[in-house]
Design a protein around this motif. Structure first.
Motif, PDB file in Angstrom:
ATOM      1  N   GLY A 131       0.813  -1.215   0.000  1.00  0.00           N
ATOM      2  CA  GLY A 131       0.000   0.000   0.000  1.00  0.00           C
ATOM      3  C   GLY A 131       0.848   1.268   0.000  1.00  0.00           C
ATOM      4  O   GLY A 131       1.952   1.291   0.531  1.00  0.00           O
ATOM      5  N   HIS A 132       0.295   2.311  -0.668  1.00  0.00           N
ATOM      6  CA  HIS A 132       0.928   3.640  -0.705  1.00  0.00           C
ATOM      7  C   HIS A 132       2.281   3.602  -1.448  1.00  0.00           C
ATOM      8  O   HIS A 132       2.535   2.688  -2.199  1.00  0.00           O
ATOM      9  N   GLY A 133       3.138   4.587  -1.203  1.00  0.00           N
ATOM     10  CA  GLY A 133       4.425   4.642  -1.912  1.00  0.00           C
ATOM     11  C   GLY A 133       4.644   6.006  -2.540  1.00  0.00           C
ATOM     12  O   GLY A 133       3.695   6.732  -2.858  1.00  0.00           O
ATOM     13  N   GLN A 145       6.554   5.730   8.409  1.00  0.00           N
ATOM     14  CA  GLN A 145       5.523   5.839   7.385  1.00  0.00           C
ATOM     15  C   GLN A 145       5.038   4.463   6.955  1.00  0.00           C
ATOM     16  O   GLN A 145       5.835   3.533   6.769  1.00  0.00           O
ATOM     17  N   GLU A 146       3.720   4.380   6.784  1.00  0.00           N
ATOM     18  CA  GLU A 146       3.098   3.104   6.426  1.00  0.00           C
ATOM     19  C   GLU A 146       3.722   2.506   5.159  1.00  0.00           C
ATOM     20  O   GLU A 146       3.930   1.295   5.064  1.00  0.00           O
ATOM     21  N   LYS A 147       4.035   3.353   4.173  1.00  0.00           N
ATOM     22  CA  LYS A 147       4.532   2.855   2.887  1.00  0.00           C
ATOM     23  C   LYS A 147       5.813   2.026   3.031  1.00  0.00           C
ATOM     24  O   LYS A 147       6.052   1.117   2.235  1.00  0.00           O
ATOM     25  N   LEU A 198      -1.700  -4.784   0.842  1.00  0.00           N
ATOM     26  CA  LEU A 198      -1.259  -4.839   2.246  1.00  0.00           C
ATOM     27  C   LEU A 198      -1.202  -3.435   2.844  1.00  0.00           C
ATOM     28  O   LEU A 198      -0.647  -2.518   2.233  1.00  0.00           O
ATOM     29  N   HIS A 199      -1.768  -3.275   4.020  1.00  0.00           N
ATOM     30  CA  HIS A 199      -1.789  -1.967   4.703  1.00  0.00           C
ATOM     31  C   HIS A 199      -1.588  -2.147   6.196  1.00  0.00           C
ATOM     32  O   HIS A 199      -1.793  -3.232   6.734  1.00  0.00           O
ATOM     33  N   PHE A 200      -1.206  -1.059   6.837  1.00  0.00           N
ATOM     34  CA  PHE A 200      -1.165  -1.019   8.299  1.00  0.00           C
ATOM     35  C   PHE A 200      -2.152   0.061   8.724  1.00  0.00           C
ATOM     36  O   PHE A 200      -1.822   1.243   8.700  1.00  0.00           O
ATOM     37  N   ASN A 201      -3.353  -0.342   9.048  1.00  0.00           N
ATOM     38  CA  ASN A 201      -4.387   0.636   9.358  1.00  0.00           C
ATOM     39  C   ASN A 201      -4.200   1.237  10.747  1.00  0.00           C
ATOM     40  O   ASN A 201      -3.554   0.655  11.614  1.00  0.00           O
ATOM     41  N   ALA A 202      -4.814   2.404  10.938  1.00  0.00           N
ATOM     42  CA  ALA A 202      -4.714   3.086  12.221  1.00  0.00           C
ATOM     43  C   ALA A 202      -6.111   3.374  12.742  1.00  0.00           C
ATOM     44  O   ALA A 202      -7.068   3.487  11.974  1.00  0.00           O
TER      45      ALA A 202
HETATM   46 ZN   LIG Z   1      -2.881   2.137   3.978  1.00  0.00          ZN
END
Ligand SMILES: [Zn+2]
Length: 243
Positions: A131-133, A145-147, A198-202
């Protein structure tokens, strides 16, 4: 690894059972524009006992090997302790509890009675989407950072899956920006059987109050998304499991 742990936990304790009493054969009732089945009918067909855990609010179906929890007027349900979000709310009419046929067919039964040796299209190739980038850092916790973490996770999962003999590709393998619509397109171009983002949610919560893994899947045709934030207007992602 949390993802694998969640998947295993979900499968543990689920015994396959005969599913010859297809729920489609049970009497249907039309509610909210959907076909619904009386929960007592389904329970009888599949050998579950049904009782109220909170009168007129929460109901439980139990068998010797499985436990289902439903809340009236709610999408939220529990399958063997795992929180699951249904496509349509569980409803009560004239004292009887109803569940949508679509949820029985696409969520409850596939988990309780996974098909044995009947996989028509085995998964051979997987496209992992960190996810993201690039200019989109995703969630930020101080300087983290999540990315960065989605990419680390994707590489780790890629190595695991490759080791298990699957063909694995990534939508990005560096810190570059890939627009959301391009990501499933990449999976299509590479003939992937499965696309996993794939993500790391908050979430705003007390420390240690929230833990575990959330899994979103494509909403069945005809059902509305449970993606409440609506920041992916074209997405049909539906939250399926949380633990
Ligand atoms: Zn995310």
């Amino acid at each position: 690894m949390k993802l694998a742990a969640a998947a295993l936990a979900l499968l543990t304790g689920l015994l396959t059972a005969s599913a010859q009493n297809a729920p489609g054969k049970l009497e249907r009732t039309r509610l909210f524009g959907n076909d619904y089945i009386r929960l007592t009918d389904w329970a009888a067909a599949y050998h579950f006992q049904m009782f109220w855990t909170r009168r007129n609010e929460e109901v439980q179906l139990a068998s010797s090997w499985s436990k289902l929890d439903f809340t009236l007027d709610s999408h939220k349900a529990g399958i063997n302790g795992v929180t699951v979000y249904l496509s349509a709310p569980v409803a009560v009419r004239n004292g009887a509890v109803f569940i949508s046929l679509l949820d029985l067919q696409t969520t409850v039964q596939p988990v309780l009675f996974p098909p044995k040796n009947k996989v028509s299209a085995p998964i051979l190739s997987v496209c992992l989407d960190p996810g993201h980038g690039g200019r989109d850092p995703g969630n930020k916790e101080s300087r983290r950072q999540e990315k960065e973490y989605t990419l680390l996770l994707a590489r780790e999962v890629r190595d695991w899956l490759s080791g298990a003999g699957l063909k694995v590709t990534l939508t990005r393998n560096g810190d570059n920006f890939v627009p959301l619509p391009h990501r499933p397109e990449i999976a299509k171009q590479r003939d992937a059987d499965l696309f996993v983002s794939l993500h790391f949610n908050a979430a705003i919560a007390e420390k240690d109050q929230i833990k575990g893994v959330e899994v979103y899947c494509l909403t069945p045709a005809g059902a509305s998304s449970t993606n409440a934030r609506g920041d992916w207007p074209d997405s049909d992602a539906k939250r399926l499991v949380e633990r």
